[in-house]
Design an enzyme around this catalytic site. Sequence first.
Site, PDB file in Angstrom:
ATOM      1  N   GLU A 279      -5.168   7.433  -5.844  1.00  8.72           N
ATOM      2  CA  GLU A 279      -4.667   7.542  -4.476  1.00  8.72           C
ATOM      3  C   GLU A 279      -3.790   8.782  -4.317  1.00  8.72           C
ATOM      4  O   GLU A 279      -2.872   8.986  -5.106  1.00  8.72           O
ATOM      5  CB  GLU A 279      -3.886   6.274  -4.102  1.00  8.72           C
ATOM      6  CG  GLU A 279      -4.773   5.049  -4.021  1.00  8.72           C
ATOM      7  CD  GLU A 279      -4.071   3.821  -3.442  1.00  8.72           C
ATOM      8  OE1 GLU A 279      -2.828   3.856  -3.270  1.00  8.72           O
ATOM      9  OE2 GLU A 279      -4.757   2.835  -3.160  1.00  8.72           O
TER      10      GLU A 279
ATOM     11  N   HIS B 284      -4.498   2.599   2.345  1.00  8.18           N
ATOM     12  CA  HIS B 284      -3.493   1.739   1.708  1.00  8.18           C
ATOM     13  C   HIS B 284      -2.352   1.409   2.671  1.00  8.18           C
ATOM     14  O   HIS B 284      -1.174   1.681   2.409  1.00  8.18           O
ATOM     15  CB  HIS B 284      -2.936   2.387   0.438  1.00  8.18           C
ATOM     16  CG  HIS B 284      -2.373   1.377  -0.524  1.00  8.18           C
ATOM     17  ND1 HIS B 284      -2.352   1.577  -1.885  1.00  8.18           N
ATOM     18  CD2 HIS B 284      -1.817   0.146  -0.315  1.00  8.18           C
ATOM     19  CE1 HIS B 284      -1.793   0.528  -2.486  1.00  8.18           C
ATOM     20  NE2 HIS B 284      -1.475  -0.348  -1.543  1.00  8.18           N
TER      21      HIS B 284
END
Length: 341
Positions: A277, A296
């Site tokens: 990420e 997210h």
Amino acid sequence: MTSAKTLRPRLLITAPFDPAAIERLADLFDVDVAEPSLEGASLARPELADRLAVADAVVCEVDRVDEKALDAAPALKFVVSCRASPVNVDLPACTRRGIPVATTPARNAEITADLAFSLILSTVRHTSAAERWMRAGHWTAEDIFEPYARFRGIGLGGRTLGILGGGAIGRRVMRRALAFGMDVLVYDPFLAADEFGQQADVVGLDVLMSRSDIVTVHVPLHESTVGLIGAEEIALMRPDAYLINAGRAAVVEEEALLSALREKRIAGAGLDVFWSEPPAADAEWFRLDNVTVTPHIGGASDAVITEHSRIAERALRAWAEGGQPAAVANAADLLTESRHA
């Protein structure tokens, strides 16, 4: 003569915190509120040095309570990590110093369940894809019914939702599914078969994967759940089934899921979490037309701040009044240390 106020414990808050909770805590603590930092650095940062040095208790979310921070906080006796798992705190170091570390479990359970269900709906009804298509100007008068054919999805009523993990988030997702008229299966090896009565069946993993129209991931991440859903488990899913992950990316084997989506062996996936990420700009996820993605944002809500403030306040009150906070991550280790002292 020392005033009663100076005898009260000093509380340093570096986490985002509900102002109403701060006001309430002022009846027990001398409260010092610092500007929250999102850097994930040690709490022993220069601008906090004098305040940390006199703190009896600390509430943090992103700041790290590491050896450096503990050395800079000689008066520290209690820590609250505004997380379900205190990954920002050096638990062994706190234990060696006899410092309990409380957590705020389920602080984001409701809004993460909302996000998971939003991903379910967006994925099976293709709403994100339809919005992108419409914004790009593809809907024309020449074929007014094109989107009706292009974005045909499934309804949820009468479908089966398989929930991996029957904890705080999984239970809230179950409630939402029942409201949509879905049947629910739950995989959780720590729950009895009749845990949910008539609301849901607790089943084995293979049964859940093979019988569910939609599988959603809500197990915690630890050694036994890393790679829980691999190629064999995904192969059990029907070609018209979907996988949703707003929990932990590592629970699902990345290449196994990519392969199944690439080859259309399952209908699609909705992902809020990723193995790296942020994902690279050219990641394959962005090129697959059967994947819905969000960055997210499962915990991205002011409601989380309100909830973790409420839980933290309760823990701080219990500690200040000589009681036992509800969720202390190193409670057992502290007890063991005291027995061997």
